[in-house]
Design an enzyme around this catalytic site. Structure first.
Site, short mmCIF file in Angstrom:
data_model
loop_
_atom_site.label_atom_id
_atom_site.label_comp_id
_atom_site.label_asym_id
_atom_site.label_seq_id
_atom_site.Cartn_x
_atom_site.Cartn_y
_atom_site.Cartn_z
N ALA A 273 4.33 4.21 3.00
CA ALA A 273 3.95 2.97 2.33
C ALA A 273 4.12 1.82 3.32
O ALA A 273 4.71 1.98 4.39
CB ALA A 273 4.80 2.74 1.08
N LYS A 274 3.60 0.66 2.97
CA LYS A 274 3.78 -0.52 3.82
C LYS A 274 3.48 -1.77 3.00
O LYS A 274 2.67 -1.73 2.07
CB LYS A 274 2.84 -0.48 5.03
N GLY A 275 4.13 -2.87 3.36
CA GLY A 275 3.87 -4.14 2.71
C GLY A 275 3.60 -5.21 3.74
O GLY A 275 4.04 -5.12 4.89
N VAL B 172 0.85 -1.19 0.00
CA VAL B 172 0.00 0.00 0.00
C VAL B 172 0.89 1.24 0.00
O VAL B 172 1.80 1.35 0.82
CB VAL B 172 -0.93 0.02 1.23
N ASP C 189 10.50 -5.26 8.73
CA ASP C 189 9.49 -5.02 9.75
C ASP C 189 9.32 -6.34 10.50
O ASP C 189 10.21 -7.20 10.47
CB ASP C 189 8.18 -4.55 9.10
#
Length: 414
Positions: free
Chosen positions: A103-105, A58, A144
């Site tokens: 953003a992030k995954g 995202v 992360d």
């Protein structure tokens, strides 16, 4: 995890929008991600069977620069969680004045149940699927929960192979031998403690007379416990996903780290008593550092949190309902977008070094990190005092204003 973290993220945004006097259009613009992708990752297991795993990326906002955010491997990963984490990354980057968007995954997988070879295949396929959306000028992943520098090495290699040349700046948190930055591995923990020490002084506590509990003993919590102990704070309790340990006179953090290296968990550490994660959050200590996952301090336990000070090492560990309860009780909460921003600051330093092909010393990295974290703390504290806001409201409104200003100055296309 309790509740939906996206609801909490949007609630925080709504409060900031109202405080800043911005219109509903700006709220709608910032409440929704600019771009998101969900991919299927077919995995050939070591036994020859095939399993299909779901992954997400995202990009919440990129008005101030390329997207930036971690990649999480956890069994309960879902799209709303990734959306919330991406939004928090936007505010974190803006608050620390790092030229990134958020953003992030996430990949819905429990890495403990897969071999190294299987995790490599998952990572490479996931990277291939999202490759059109990432890159040094587009979106830069980092480690992360459940991922590490080896994951980033596989991502960098996969991306580079597809582009025909080595692209060091596509990810951060890489091994030092592959363009990683000195000081990156400990940066989030170090930043948490820099701010925690500032916050202890703010509430009138000498670190050498203060007590602490740290929930989570992974990338963030382990280093935070060590740095707190180094500063003279008595660390009474720590926990991980398997359980926790406590000692009223303080834990020997160095010995505990050796125990974890040998056994894989804090559980069973000699000279300490066991404690469950929920009980750790309610210990009578001066400082509580939730450094695991979202929503651990919530409406069901906020009344029983006895710490004077909560410094959020994790992203979103305190729900909006708990925030209100803690504020009413006079508990000072240092929000995640400030407290755990050390990782993104040194990720930025790593990206800068990769783009310049010039590497800094560890002292340079740590000195610049301390300067950034201290300046951000002072800025948020001053804003909080001037408008009589909680630290979270102050931090979020400062960050949202920077992003909103960028939108207004750029204008809408077309």
């Amino acid at each position: 995890m309790t509740g939906n973290p996206l609801d909490d993220a949007r609630s925080q945004l709504r409060e900031a929008i109202d405080l800043l006097g911005l219109d509903e259009g700006m709220y709608e613009l910032l409440a929704a991600p600019r771009r998101e992708i969900t991919v299927s990752i077919p995995l050939r297991r070591d036994d020859g069977s095939v399993e299909v795993i779901t992954g997400h990326r995202v990009q919440h906002n990129y008005s101030r620069g390329p997207g930036k955010g971690g990649l999480r491997y956890a069994p309960d990963v879902n799209l709303d969680e990734v959306r919330a984490l991406a939004m928090w990354m936007t505010w974190k980057c803006a608050l620390l004045d790092v030229p990134y968007g958020g953003a992030k995954g996430g990949v819905a997988i429990d890495p403990r149940h897969y071999s190294v070879a299987e995790l490599e295949r998952v990572t490479r396929r996931y990277t291939s699927e999202i490759a059109p959306l990432i890159g040094p000028a587009h979106d830069i992943p980092a480690p992360d929960v459940g991922t590490d520098e080896q994951t980033m090495a596989w991502m960098m290699d996969t991306y580079s192979v597809n582009f025909g040349h080595t692209v060091l700046g596509v990810v951060t948190g890489k091994p030092i031998s592959l363009g990683g930055s000195l000081g990156r591995a400990s940066a989030t923990s170090r930043g948490v403690v820099i701010v925690a020490l500032q916050a202890l002084a703010h509430v009138g506590l000498d670190p050498r007379a203060a007590t602490a509990a740290v929930q989570g003993f992974g990338k963030v919590g382990r280093g935070a416990a060590r740095f707190l102990a180094d500063a003279g704070v008595t660390v009474r309790a720590v926990s991980d996903q398997y359980g926790g340990v406590q000692h009223a006179d303080g834990l020997d953090v160095a010995a505990l780290e050796a125990h974890v290296d040998a056994t894989g968990s804090v559980v069973g550490f000699a000279g300490a008593e066991p404690i469950e994660n929920p009980d750790l959050l309610e210990l009578d200590v001066d400082l509580l550092v939730p450094a695991a996952v979202e929503g651990v301090i919530n409406g069901s336990n906020a009344e029983r949190v006895r710490a004077r000070l909560v410094v959020e090492g994790a992203n979103g560990p305190t729900t909006a309902e708990a925030d209100a309860v803690l504020a009413e009780r006079g508990v000072v909460v240092v929000p995640d977008i400030l407290a755990n921003a050390g990782g993104v600051i040194v990720s930025y330093f790593e990206w800068v070094q990769a783009n310049q092909a010039y590497w800094w010393t560890e002292d340079e990295v740590e000195g610049r990190l301390a300067d950034r974290m201290t300046a951000a703390w002072q800025h948020v504290l001053a804003h909080s005092r001037s408008l009589d806001l909680t630290l979270r409201a102050a931090a979020t409104s400062l960050a949202v204003k920077r992003v909103a200003d960028a939108h207004l100055q750029r204008g809408l296309y077309p």
